[in-house]
Motif scaffolding. Structure first.
Motif, PDB file in Angstrom:
ATOM      1  N   SER A 248       0.838  -1.208   0.000  1.00 39.66           N
ATOM      2  CA  SER A 248       0.000   0.000   0.000  1.00 39.66           C
ATOM      3  C   SER A 248       0.863   1.245   0.000  1.00 39.66           C
ATOM      4  N   GLN A 249       1.909   1.216   0.777  1.00 43.84           N
ATOM      5  CA  GLN A 249       2.824   2.361   0.817  1.00 43.84           C
ATOM      6  C   GLN A 249       3.469   2.579  -0.547  1.00 43.84           C
ATOM      7  N   ALA A 250       3.879   1.505  -1.188  1.00 42.22           N
ATOM      8  CA  ALA A 250       4.485   1.622  -2.518  1.00 42.22           C
ATOM      9  C   ALA A 250       3.475   2.132  -3.543  1.00 42.22           C
ATOM     10  N   ALA A 251       2.236   1.653  -3.451  1.00 43.20           N
ATOM     11  CA  ALA A 251       1.194   2.096  -4.384  1.00 43.20           C
ATOM     12  C   ALA A 251       0.914   3.585  -4.218  1.00 43.20           C
ATOM     13  N   LEU A 252       0.872   4.062  -2.982  1.00 44.46           N
ATOM     14  CA  LEU A 252       0.633   5.481  -2.737  1.00 44.46           C
ATOM     15  C   LEU A 252       1.778   6.338  -3.260  1.00 44.46           C
ATOM     16  N   ALA A 253       3.012   5.875  -3.065  1.00 42.03           N
ATOM     17  CA  ALA A 253       4.167   6.624  -3.568  1.00 42.03           C
ATOM     18  C   ALA A 253       4.122   6.708  -5.098  1.00 42.03           C
ATOM     19  N   TRP A 254       3.737   5.611  -5.730  1.00 43.93           N
ATOM     20  CA  TRP A 254       3.620   5.592  -7.198  1.00 43.93           C
ATOM     21  C   TRP A 254       2.535   6.562  -7.648  1.00 43.93           C
ATOM     22  N   TYR A 255       1.389   6.569  -6.954  1.00 39.94           N
ATOM     23  CA  TYR A 255       0.277   7.430  -7.341  1.00 39.94           C
ATOM     24  C   TYR A 255       0.652   8.906  -7.211  1.00 39.94           C
ATOM     25  N   GLN A 256       1.398   9.228  -6.155  1.00 44.37           N
ATOM     26  CA  GLN A 256       1.799  10.625  -5.960  1.00 44.37           C
ATOM     27  C   GLN A 256       2.685  11.115  -7.096  1.00 44.37           C
ATOM     28  N   LEU A 257       3.484  10.211  -7.646  1.00 44.41           N
ATOM     29  CA  LEU A 257       4.379  10.587  -8.761  1.00 44.41           C
ATOM     30  C   LEU A 257       3.608  10.850 -10.053  1.00 44.41           C
TER      31      LEU A 257
END
Length: 885
Positions: free
Chosen positions: A710-719
């Motif tokens: 989930s943390q990785a998915a959120l970081a990807w979405y922010q980019l």
């Protein structure tokens, strides 16, 4: 004149008993003390067979009443205007009642009192004993009273006598159809809506190991059948105890029901001026809001539900006593020999006639009166209690009336049983963990190194605009002879040289008066909260200032909402959660910028330690545990060793079921909104706090993997820099509760009072994502349009949660393709274009546009021209017109 009456808001049991009493007292007048319940009014309006000669109260001269026959009550406070009869000389009172004995009950020359389910049962037994018969109509009315007050024999107060009475009435022609018609009522659509609101608002508190549900609603409409709605709620949810609050207009209505003997709702509701019996009671409250009633209710519940300490439990026995004819010298010898402070004086039958204290005896001896009789100088102005007296009764005499010793006497013949002293009471109270330490009363500023002036740091870190605002706050306070301080996180972050524009101000004075003056000076707007003596001033430039009156918050029991008293700054800071948040800065012109640090908070700030201010901090407010974890992880601090021990102790005490769910949800949301909440979640797991969210929650490797994904998915979405915002906390909460079923997640939302909007988002995204995950595990859609329709119902939070829990690379690729590309695809043609092409508006438009979208997604068309060709080929105009015709 003889008068038969009952309590105000008469129900079927009351009216049936009045009619029965008329058979015992044929010459008596029937009159209601007040209004009747709606279902009773409906019954009399619809049933012409039941026309009894009830007199209007205004036509009765109450001064002429010589015999008052009371049914279904013994409480003067429930008689309304008829209570004036009690002042009549030589009044004879006859009582018929099934309620348990309560303080203030009337005594009667004739009493028929029995702990059965209804007063109608007592009346039936009297009829049977005297050989009186009843008509079918009278039998039906009495049956209604029994069915109503026993909950159709479901209440725990039901006795064998109630069933036997009902059987006798059935043998006399009681009509069960009529009973059912008026006792088991169906709900209207509006009442069903009210029922839904009650269910959604319900909170369950665990008090002394018992689950007690409290629900509340606010409505402008008046619902006469609120008690019926409450009864339906209790049956639907299979509750043992329910307290329902409804704010209707200017009044708050409290309906209470209990199926268990440990919760006597009659006693609890009497605290609100209402009445009833152990299993059903009600009150009408004029001066308090729902919130205020609920807070008082929780206090009363903790007082009443707790295993009650009676005078019999606290008294000392046997008692050293003396006779009235002994001398002062002899009394003094007894006082000194047994090292007691007060000596009870009793007569031949051991009835207490006076009290003689050591101080009085000593003073009398100094004056040469040692041979005088004790009866000459003993105190006769004292109160006694029975062994059944409550802790509240004891406190009232010793604390409020300053009686040093209370004789405990037998309720029947007044024989001395024991005594309770002030020391006995104090020994009990000092072990009460809900009390704050009282050793902090100095209001002087600290001296030495802790007294610093931060003006230079304020100018450097805050900038001119904020410094001018703070100076203005101090000037406005000075003009009213108040003292103003900036407090809390604002001071902490200033010392840490972190940005924080949330200004919290404490006023030694009237904070609400100050807030209005500040808003006027700065042309802002103010909103006040009178209960907590706080206000918010919103300024034209967007800044806001939170204002509070210096106050002490004390908690009446573990995990209660705070009770607020005016206080000094030191006591106000003492109520704060942690030492690092318990500093203040003077804002008045003469001391502007001076740091106030009573608790050596600067050292904890320097040592990066999170410490509580007193040992009962987490007992008072368990939500502070989650705040401590959030601060620890966000700021890189460490929870102090002693503070961590207190957290573990609070976990062992299982305090978390005793406080308001929404406050916890706010703290949980704060943790999950942090940039990286994973360390805080791990810390919660280490401290065994995850089971508080749900018993099945454990930080196992699979759950840890979901959170990391989930943390990785959120970081990807922010980019991606998308315009559509994503609520990080919702993604993490979905991941954290991945193993919970929908029903379990609903229970979570209800338990923690998740706001309706958030609740719908959480459940909606959970359901849609799990359905999509099931499809993706079986087989991927074979086209872009298939992927689009599978995922189109998900918001960004649900999509990122789905991305986190998906393990197949192909599934992750499909989700990322939807987020980055497919979700943005739209046909170039629209409804206007279709009109220009000659299509008539109707369902055909949606069919055309849907197929056009699929074609676009699957690459069958790439531009406007190809879309036109697609439409003409798949939807020939002539055929379409025929289909439409």
């Amino acid at each position: 004149m003889e008068l038969i009456t009952t309590h105000i808001n008469a129900d079927f049991d009351a009216v049936a008993s009045m009619v029965a009493a008329k058979k015992l007292y044929p010459e008596a007048v029937l009159a209601f003390a007040g209004a009747q319940e709606k279902n009773l009014r409906d019954f009399f309006a619809q049933s012409v067979d039941y026309l009894y000669d009830f007199q209007r109260l205004k036509n009765i001269d109450l001064g002429k009443v010589r015999r008052l026959i009371l049914v279904d009550t013994r409480q003067p406070s429930r008689l309304g205007e008829i209570a004036r009869c009690l002042e009549n000389p030589d009044l004879e009172v006859h009582l018929f009642d099934h309620h348990p004995e309560a303080p203030g009950d009337l005594r009667g020359r004739v009493e028929h009192l029995k702990p059965v389910g209804s007063t109608a049962t007592i009346m039936v037994e009297l009829f049977q004993a005297r050989g009186l018969e009843v008509s079918p109509e009278e039998a039906t009315l009495l049956a209604m009273g029994i069915f109503e007050d026993t909950g159709s024999f479901h209440f725990d107060t039901t006795t064998p006598e109630d069933l036997q009475a009902a059987a006798w009435l059935l043998s006399r022609g009681a009509n069960l159809h009529t009973v059912t018609q008026f006792i088991a009522q169906e709900l209207t659509s509006a009442e069903v809506t009210l029922l839904g609101d009650l269910i959604r608002s319900a909170t369950t508190y665990t008090i002394q190991g018992l689950d007690i549900t409290v629900a509340k609603v606010d409505t402008e409409d008046y619902y006469d059948n609120f008690a019926v709605v409450v009864r339906r709620f209790m049956v639907m949810e299979n509750l043992n105890t329910l307290f329902a609050l409804a704010r209707m207009g200017e009044r708050t209505y409290l309906i209470a029901r209990s199926r268990i003997p440990e919760v006597n709702v009659g006693e609890i509701v009497r605290e609100f001026g209402g009445g009833g019996h152990a299993s059903a009671a009600s009150a009408t409250i004029k001066e308090l809001t729902n919130i205020e009633v609920e807070e008082k209710l929780i206090q009363v519940l903790h007082k009443q539900v707790r295993p009650r300490r009676r005078a019999a439990d606290l008294m000392s026995s046997p008692v050293i006593s003396a006779r009235p004819n002994i001398s002062i010298r002899q009394a003094d010898e007894l006082l000194n020999r047994y090292n007691i402070t007060v000596l009870p004086v009793v007569d031949d039958k051991r009835r207490v006639v006076g009290l003689i204290s050591r101080r009085v005896a000593g003073k009398a001896i100094q004056l040469g009166l040692e041979e005088q009789s004790v009866s000459d100088y003993m105190s006769t102005d004292f109160a006694t209690l029975t062994p059944a007296a409550t802790l509240g009764d004891i406190q009232e005499l010793i604390i409020e009336h300053r009686q040093r010793i209370i004789p405990v006497v037998d309720g029947r013949n007044c024989e001395l049983q024991g005594v309770i002293t002030r020391t006995d009471l104090l020994n009990l109270l000092v072990n009460d963990p809900s009390r704050l330490p009282r050793g902090l009363y100095s209001e002087q500023l600290p001296s030495g190194e802790r007294q610093r002036n931060l003006q230079n740091l304020m100018v450097e870190r805050l900038g001119r605009r904020l410094v001018v605002l703070l100076r203005t706050i101090g000037e406005v306070a000075q003009e009213r002879k108040y003292r103003a301080f900036a407090v809390g996180g604002f001071v902490r972050d200033l010392l840490l040289q972190e940005k924080n524009f949330d200004i919290d101000v404490v006023i030694e004075g009237d904070g609400m008066v100050f807030a209005k003056a500040l808003a006027e000076r700065l042309k802002g707007r103010v909103r006040v909260h009178k209960k907590f003596k706080t206000a918010v001033v919103k300024l034209p430039d967007g800044l806001k200032v939170d204002v509070a009156t210096a106050r002490l918050e004390y908690y009446d029991y573990p995990a209660a909402m705070p009770t607020v008293e005016l206080s000094s700054l030191k006591l106000d800071l003492y109520r704060r959660d942690f030492t690092i948040n318990a500093m203040a800065i003077h804002l008045n012109p003469d001391t502007f910028g001076t740091l106030v640090d009573f608790f050596n908070s600067q050292n904890d700030l320097k040592d990066h330690k999170i410490r509580v201010l007193h040992n009962l901090s987490f007992v008072e407010d368990p939500t502070r545990i989650f705040r401590a974890i959030r601060f620890e992880q966000r700021m890189g601090f460490t929870i102090g060793q002693h503070t961590e021990r207190l957290i573990k102790n609070a976990v062992r005490m299982n305090l978390f079921d005793r406080f308001f769910g929404y406050r916890f949800f706010g703290e949980l949301k704060g943790i999950l909104s942090e940039e990286n909440p994973l360390p805080a979640i791990r810390r919660m797991a280490d401290l065994h706090l995850l089971p508080f969210l749900h018993p099945r929650l454990k930080l196992e490797p699979r759950l840890t993997k979901n959170l990391e994904e989930s943390q990785a998915a959120l970081a990807w979405y922010q980019l991606l820099y998308r315009d559509e915002p994503c609520r990080n906390w919702l993604v993490y909460l979905l991941a954290l509760t991945v193993n919970l079923k929908r029903s379990e997640l609903q229970d979570f939302c209800q338990r923690f009072e998740v706001p309706e909007r958030n609740r719908q988002q959480l459940l909606g995204e959970k359901t849609a994502a799990q359905q999509a995950a099931t499809v993706l595990r079986r087989a991927l859609p074979d086209s872009n349009s298939g992927i689009y329709h599978l995922l189109a119902g998900l918001g960004p939070e649900g999509l990122l949660y789905l991305l986190a829990i998906s393990r197949k690379k192909a599934a992750k690729k499909a989700i990322s393709l939807y987020v980055t590309e497919l979700s943005q695809v739209r046909p170039e043609l629209n409804g206007h274009d279709l009109k220009v092409l000659g299509y008539q508006p109707g369902p055909i438009f949606r069919q055309i546009l849907d197929q056009l979208l699929d074609a676009r997604l699957d690459g069958q068309v790439r531009n406007r021209e190809e879309e036109l060709v697609f439409v003409r080929r798949h939807f020939p105009l002539a055929r379409t017109k025929v289909e439409q015709a």
